[in-house]
Structure formats: C-alpha cells, structure tokens
Motif scaffolding. Sequence first.
Motif, PDB file in Angstrom:
ATOM      1  N   ASP A 130       0.793  -1.132  -0.062  1.00 35.65           N
ATOM      2  CA  ASP A 130      -0.012   0.022  -0.041  1.00 35.65           C
ATOM      3  C   ASP A 130       0.880   1.444   0.090  1.00 35.65           C
ATOM      4  O   ASP A 130       0.625   2.422  -0.688  1.00 35.65           O
ATOM      5  CB  ASP A 130      -0.767   0.231   1.271  1.00 35.65           C
ATOM      6  CG  ASP A 130      -2.062   0.991   1.147  1.00 35.65           C
ATOM      7  OD1 ASP A 130      -2.883   1.109   0.180  1.00 35.65           O
ATOM      8  OD2 ASP A 130      -2.017   1.862   1.998  1.00 35.65           O
ATOM      9  N   ARG A 177      -4.742  -5.498  -5.920  1.00 39.86           N
ATOM     10  CA  ARG A 177      -5.530  -4.483  -5.115  1.00 39.86           C
ATOM     11  C   ARG A 177      -5.855  -5.120  -4.037  1.00 39.86           C
ATOM     12  O   ARG A 177      -6.830  -4.356  -3.138  1.00 39.86           O
ATOM     13  CB  ARG A 177      -6.603  -4.015  -6.029  1.00 39.86           C
ATOM     14  CG  ARG A 177      -6.208  -3.202  -7.326  1.00 39.86           C
ATOM     15  CD  ARG A 177      -7.372  -2.527  -7.752  1.00 39.86           C
ATOM     16  NE  ARG A 177      -8.464  -3.325  -8.196  1.00 39.86           N
ATOM     17  CZ  ARG A 177      -8.518  -4.068  -9.408  1.00 39.86           C
ATOM     18  NH1 ARG A 177      -7.574  -4.094 -10.033  1.00 39.86           N
ATOM     19  NH2 ARG A 177      -9.528  -4.807  -9.473  1.00 39.86           N
ATOM     20  N   GLU A 180      -6.093  -3.261  -0.094  1.00 41.73           N
ATOM     21  CA  GLU A 180      -5.760  -1.769   0.085  1.00 41.73           C
ATOM     22  C   GLU A 180      -6.783  -1.095   0.833  1.00 41.73           C
ATOM     23  O   GLU A 180      -7.938  -1.362   0.967  1.00 41.73           O
ATOM     24  CB  GLU A 180      -5.907  -1.096  -1.586  1.00 41.73           C
ATOM     25  CG  GLU A 180      -4.713  -1.481  -2.479  1.00 41.73           C
ATOM     26  CD  GLU A 180      -4.729  -0.990  -3.775  1.00 41.73           C
ATOM     27  OE1 GLU A 180      -5.846  -0.091  -4.007  1.00 41.73           O
ATOM     28  OE2 GLU A 180      -3.938  -1.017  -4.749  1.00 41.73           O
TER      29      GLU A 180
END
Length: 335
Positions: A130, A177, A180
């Motif tokens: 992240d 992703r 996240e």
Amino acid sequence: MSTVTLLVILGGVFIVVLFGLYLLLGPITRRIGGSRLAALQGDKERIEAENAIRQTLIHAAGGILLAGTLAASALAAKQSYESLEAQRDAQVTDRYAAAVEGLAAESEAVKAAAIFALGRISKDSEKDRDAIIQAISASVRDSAKRPPSNVEGDRQKVGEPPVGIEAALIVLGRRDRAGESHRLRLEGAYLANARFHALKLPGTFFNRANLAGVRARGEDTDLRNVDLSQAVLTCADLGWVDLSSYEPESTGVAKRTNLKYAELDGANLSHAKLRGAMMDGAELEYAHLENADLSSVTGLKSKQLERAFTNKETILPKGVKIERHYQGKEYHCWN
C-alpha cells in the motif's frame, strides 16, 4: 565450531545420557517400587515387577524426550524463519531505497526502471504494498502537473506522457489491489494521450485531471467508480470501457462513477458501460454514445445530447429523450 569442541560436547551429552539411564533403571525404579517390591517373596516376581516399572519409565522418558525434541525443532524453525525474514526485510529495504533514489533521476528511462522495480517490490512484500503504491501515485502527481491553461490546449495535441509516467500507469493499473485501504489518487494530473489499455484502475480519483486523448478502448479496461469530475476527456477513446458505478442505484457518492462537469467533447464512448454515473453538467458535444449503456445515470439532461452521436441501441436513463439522432459534423480530434 572446532572438531575438539564438538567432541567434548558430544562426550558430555553421552555421559549425561548414561547417568540418566543408570538412575532411571536403578535407584529411581527401586524408589518407585518401594514397599511393594520388598513385599514380593520370589526373585522372579521382583525382577518382573522391576522390569515393568523400568518399561513404563522408559516409555515416559521417551515421550518427554520426543516432546523436547519437537519443541527444540519448533524453536529452531522459528528462529530460522525470523532470521530469514530479517534478511528479506533488509533486502527489501535496500531495493526500496535504490528504487526511490531512481525516481529523482533526470533520465526517463531510469525513472521507468525505478518504478517497475517498486512495482516488483510491492508484489514481493505485501506489508509494504500500500505504501509503495501511494508513493508511485504521489510521484505521478508531482511530476505530471497540469500546465497553465493558456498553453495546455495546444500541448495536449502533441506527444504522449514521458516514459516514466507511462511506466507508473502500467504498474498502478496492474497492481494487486487486495487489502488496499485507500483509493488511488491521481487528481489534477496531466495524462493527455496516455495509454490505458487493459489497465485496472477502479475507484481512482482523476478529478480535475487532463485525460484528453487517452486511449483506453476495450472491455479489459476497468474504470468503474472513478471520480472524473471536472476532468478533461476531450477526444478520449473510451469505447467498450467499463465506467459503471459499483452501485448504480445508490445515493452515496463514494459508490458512483462521477462525471460531473467533465469535458467529453469528441470522446468515443460507444459501447461503454456508464450505468449509474453522475453526469450533471457533463459536456458531450460530438461525443460518440452509440450502443452506450446510460441506464440509471443521474443529472443527464436531454439538451446535453443534442449534438452527441447516439443510435437506437443507446440505453438512456429515465426521463431523457432524444428527438432525433445527431447526424452532423464530427469533432476535430488530433488523435
């Protein structure tokens, strides 16, 4: 460790084991048997009883030894894992430091290499992913700021973004992703004529960004739930792209694609999915909306479509009607 030292240690262990066996099979056995052994009259019965006690003690000692061995093995494995993790973290830190240093290079090729290196690190280190992605997006915002309005219109008609920016878009659009905690922020970035083909950028903030002439055509391009409010999308090729909202019927802004006051003059949105988008004040002159899905769109007025290219397969939201399909001139796009 020297051979002599190892032999001394092994010899000590051997002596301890022998002494332990002596105690286990001798004094300890007789102490446990105690008065019960003394009460037995025959030697044979006494020997059998002592052997039974010894066998039980040996089994118990074996179990304790096995448990100790397993505990020692687990401890050694834990220490080995922690050591490997520490080495891995140190390597990741070194790689990260080298890549970040490359972001400041004047050479676009070096910048691109640094960004691809950061992308690889983000895949190798989940806990740093992240932060790395946010660092890359911050570098895009810093190095791709929109130019003054008096030169922006002419500049967007020539050339593509630098190699470093293109590399950043590829890394961001192909990232993992999972986990996240923040939406990607590229607001206000100058990305005219960039290539978005097959990139996954759902939920990204592109508000006030210049995306004129971007090439994103294709069903593999994911721009769901993006914020494109006040963004420049003149002549953008968004044919077949998924620009739909996560929840088309929702009243929550965070769950809707935002195209409020976006400049979409001359943009290609044919076959695009725009379900649930907010389109208040969006400029759609000469935009191609043939076969586009505009169901559940809010804020769209019939007047906005007077000079947009539509057909009978264009799915319109409730309350929006087209008296006739526009058949006039095309927008003069440089791309």
